[in-house]
Design an enzyme around this catalytic site. Structure first.
Site, PDB file in Angstrom:
ATOM      1  N   LYS A   9       0.837  -1.207   0.000  1.00 60.27           N
ATOM      2  CA  LYS A   9       0.000   0.000   0.000  1.00 60.27           C
ATOM      3  C   LYS A   9       0.875   1.262   0.000  1.00 60.27           C
ATOM      4  O   LYS A   9       2.105   1.173   0.179  1.00 60.27           O
ATOM      5  CB  LYS A   9      -0.914  -0.056   1.231  1.00 60.27           C
ATOM      6  CG  LYS A   9      -1.945  -1.203   1.193  1.00 60.27           C
ATOM      7  CD  LYS A   9      -2.792  -1.186   2.464  1.00 60.27           C
ATOM      8  CE  LYS A   9      -3.910  -2.206   2.435  1.00 60.27           C
ATOM      9  NZ  LYS A   9      -4.725  -2.150   3.685  1.00 60.27           N
ATOM     10  N   TYR A  49     -12.355  -2.196  -2.936  1.00 53.94           N
ATOM     11  CA  TYR A  49     -12.852  -2.249  -1.560  1.00 53.94           C
ATOM     12  C   TYR A  49     -14.376  -2.160  -1.473  1.00 53.94           C
ATOM     13  O   TYR A  49     -14.915  -1.759  -0.442  1.00 53.94           O
ATOM     14  CB  TYR A  49     -12.199  -1.141  -0.728  1.00 53.94           C
ATOM     15  CG  TYR A  49     -10.787  -1.477  -0.273  1.00 53.94           C
ATOM     16  CD1 TYR A  49     -10.516  -2.651   0.441  1.00 53.94           C
ATOM     17  CD2 TYR A  49      -9.724  -0.616  -0.531  1.00 53.94           C
ATOM     18  CE1 TYR A  49      -9.228  -2.964   0.871  1.00 53.94           C
ATOM     19  CE2 TYR A  49      -8.426  -0.921  -0.098  1.00 53.94           C
ATOM     20  CZ  TYR A  49      -8.194  -2.101   0.604  1.00 53.94           C
ATOM     21  OH  TYR A  49      -6.921  -2.394   1.037  1.00 53.94           O
ATOM     22  N   ARG A  85      -2.052 -14.604   3.657  1.00 53.05           N
ATOM     23  CA  ARG A  85      -2.809 -13.998   4.767  1.00 53.05           C
ATOM     24  C   ARG A  85      -2.048 -14.203   6.080  1.00 53.05           C
ATOM     25  O   ARG A  85      -1.973 -13.305   6.912  1.00 53.05           O
ATOM     26  CB  ARG A  85      -4.212 -14.603   4.885  1.00 53.05           C
ATOM     27  CG  ARG A  85      -5.204 -14.150   3.840  1.00 53.05           C
ATOM     28  CD  ARG A  85      -5.508 -12.674   3.848  1.00 53.05           C
ATOM     29  NE  ARG A  85      -6.263 -12.214   4.996  1.00 53.05           N
ATOM     30  CZ  ARG A  85      -6.885 -11.022   5.051  1.00 53.05           C
ATOM     31  NH1 ARG A  85      -6.828 -10.175   4.021  1.00 53.05           N
ATOM     32  NH2 ARG A  85      -7.540 -10.650   6.134  1.00 53.05           N
ATOM     33  N   ASN A 112      -1.673  -0.050   7.357  1.00 49.86           N
ATOM     34  CA  ASN A 112      -1.181  -1.401   7.657  1.00 49.86           C
ATOM     35  C   ASN A 112      -0.362  -2.056   6.535  1.00 49.86           C
ATOM     36  O   ASN A 112      -0.238  -3.271   6.456  1.00 49.86           O
ATOM     37  CB  ASN A 112      -2.329  -2.296   8.148  1.00 49.86           C
ATOM     38  CG  ASN A 112      -3.449  -2.449   7.140  1.00 49.86           C
ATOM     39  OD1 ASN A 112      -3.370  -1.917   6.029  1.00 49.86           O
ATOM     40  ND2 ASN A 112      -4.477  -3.182   7.508  1.00 49.86           N
ATOM     41  N   GLU A 126      -9.797  -9.720  -7.588  1.00 51.12           N
ATOM     42  CA  GLU A 126      -8.802  -8.650  -7.440  1.00 51.12           C
ATOM     43  C   GLU A 126      -7.728  -8.727  -8.533  1.00 51.12           C
ATOM     44  O   GLU A 126      -7.320  -7.704  -9.074  1.00 51.12           O
ATOM     45  CB  GLU A 126      -8.187  -8.731  -6.036  1.00 51.12           C
ATOM     46  CG  GLU A 126      -9.215  -8.378  -4.961  1.00 51.12           C
ATOM     47  CD  GLU A 126      -8.789  -8.733  -3.545  1.00 51.12           C
ATOM     48  OE1 GLU A 126      -7.676  -9.277  -3.358  1.00 51.12           O
ATOM     49  OE2 GLU A 126      -9.586  -8.470  -2.613  1.00 51.12           O
TER      50      GLU A 126
HETATM   51  P1  IDP Z   1      -7.733  -6.887   5.451  1.00 50.93           P
HETATM   52  O1  IDP Z   1      -6.917  -5.823   4.727  1.00 50.93           O
HETATM   53  O2  IDP Z   1      -6.930  -7.548   6.537  1.00 50.93           O
HETATM   54  O3  IDP Z   1      -8.376  -7.867   4.509  1.00 50.93           O
HETATM   55  P2  IDP Z   1     -10.379  -5.693   5.793  1.00 50.93           P
HETATM   56  O4  IDP Z   1     -11.287  -5.932   6.946  1.00 50.93           O
HETATM   57  O5  IDP Z   1     -10.741  -6.290   4.474  1.00 50.93           O
HETATM   58  O6  IDP Z   1      -8.902  -6.128   6.239  1.00 50.93           O
HETATM   59  O7  IDP Z   1     -10.244  -4.118   5.639  1.00 50.93           O
HETATM   60  C1  IDP Z   1      -9.627  -3.564   4.509  1.00 50.93           C
HETATM   61  C2  IDP Z   1      -8.706  -2.448   4.922  1.00 50.93           C
HETATM   62  O8  IDP Z   1      -9.496  -1.393   5.473  1.00 50.93           O
HETATM   63  C3  IDP Z   1      -7.713  -2.800   6.035  1.00 50.93           C
HETATM   64  O9  IDP Z   1      -6.541  -3.421   5.566  1.00 50.93           O
HETATM   65  C4  IDP Z   1      -7.422  -1.424   6.606  1.00 50.93           C
HETATM   66  O10 IDP Z   1      -6.491  -0.707   5.769  1.00 50.93           O
HETATM   67  C5  IDP Z   1      -8.764  -0.747   6.502  1.00 50.93           C
HETATM   68  N1  IDP Z   1      -9.531  -0.872   7.750  1.00 50.93           N
HETATM   69  C6  IDP Z   1     -10.187  -1.960   8.204  1.00 50.93           C
HETATM   70  N2  IDP Z   1     -10.781  -1.701   9.379  1.00 50.93           N
HETATM   71  C7  IDP Z   1     -10.488  -0.417   9.668  1.00 50.93           C
HETATM   72  C8  IDP Z   1     -10.817   0.435  10.761  1.00 50.93           C
HETATM   73  O11 IDP Z   1     -11.501   0.062  11.724  1.00 50.93           O
HETATM   74  N3  IDP Z   1     -10.319   1.721  10.703  1.00 50.93           N
HETATM   75  C9  IDP Z   1      -9.572   2.171   9.660  1.00 50.93           C
HETATM   76  N4  IDP Z   1      -9.234   1.391   8.612  1.00 50.93           N
HETATM   77  C10 IDP Z   1      -9.685   0.115   8.616  1.00 50.93           C
HETATM   78 MG    MG Z   2      -9.942  -7.659   3.179  1.00 49.21          MG
END
Ligand code: IDP
Ligand code: MG
Length: 150
Positions: A9, A49, A85, A112, A126
């Site tokens: 990212k 997303y 993952r 992240n 994707e």
């Molecule tokens: P993942 O990336 O581990 O699959 P997802 O739940 O699909 O996680 O969420 C996608 C992305 O959205 C996350 O990687 C993160 O960058 C962002 N995200 C998820 N939850 C939150 C939150 O509570 N606050 C801010 N950003 C979030």
């Molecule tokens: Mg995800």
């Protein structure tokens, strides 16, 4: 062999972590079969997303992912979705185990560092959002001889 979609990212690119991520993928024995740097536009971000459209963090997530270049990859290997993952760690880096990418390089869920597909269906979706089939290459790697027993 299974394929997954992996992406460094904008924070990962800006922090100079592209090589670190690629290196971990290679050392694990996984095979990179497509890769490019690009700036994601709003339309692609919202499609990628789409499942999070109604979440409170959606607008912030779209701003984040479109804020700078990303490095997108197609990664191939045995159970590539599950393996990647596990390698990226929990979504919230505060809960990610040390040894995972997020657990070693991140502290904030909104920064992240990496994305990886969460299922084979997501991976297919994707990959097709980011790559033409013609951009995915076929070549032999040491993995074929030394990473797998057969
Ligand atoms: P993942 O990336 O581990 O699959 P997802 O739940 O699909 O996680 O969420 C996608 C992305 O959205 C996350 O990687 C993160 O960058 C962002 N995200 C998820 N939850 C939150 C939150 O509570 N606050 C801010 N950003 C979030
Ligand atoms: Mg995800």
């Amino acid at each position: 062999m299974e394929r997954s979609f992996l992406m460094v990212k904008p924070d990962g690119v800006a922090r100079g972590l592209v090589g670190e991520v690629i290196s971990r993928v290679e050392r694990r024995g996984l095979k990179i079969v497509a890769m490019k740097m690009l700036r994601i536009d709003r339309e692609l971000a919202e499609r990628h997303y789409g499942e999070h459209r109604d979440k409170p963090f959606f607008q912030g997530l779209i701003s984040y992912i479109t804020s700078g270049p990303v490095v997108a990859m197609v990664v191939e290997g045995k159970e590539a979705v599950k393996v990647l993952r596990a390698m990226i760690g929990a979504t919230n880096p505060m809960e990610a185990q040390p040894g995972t990418i997020r657990g070693d390089f991140a502290l904030d869920v909104g920064r992240n560092v990496v994305h990886a597909s969460d299922s084979q269906e997501s991976a297919e979706r994707e990959i097709s959002l980011f790559f033409d089939e013609s951009e995915i290459v076929s070549y032999s790697s040491a993995g074929e001889t030394w990473v797998y027993e057969e």
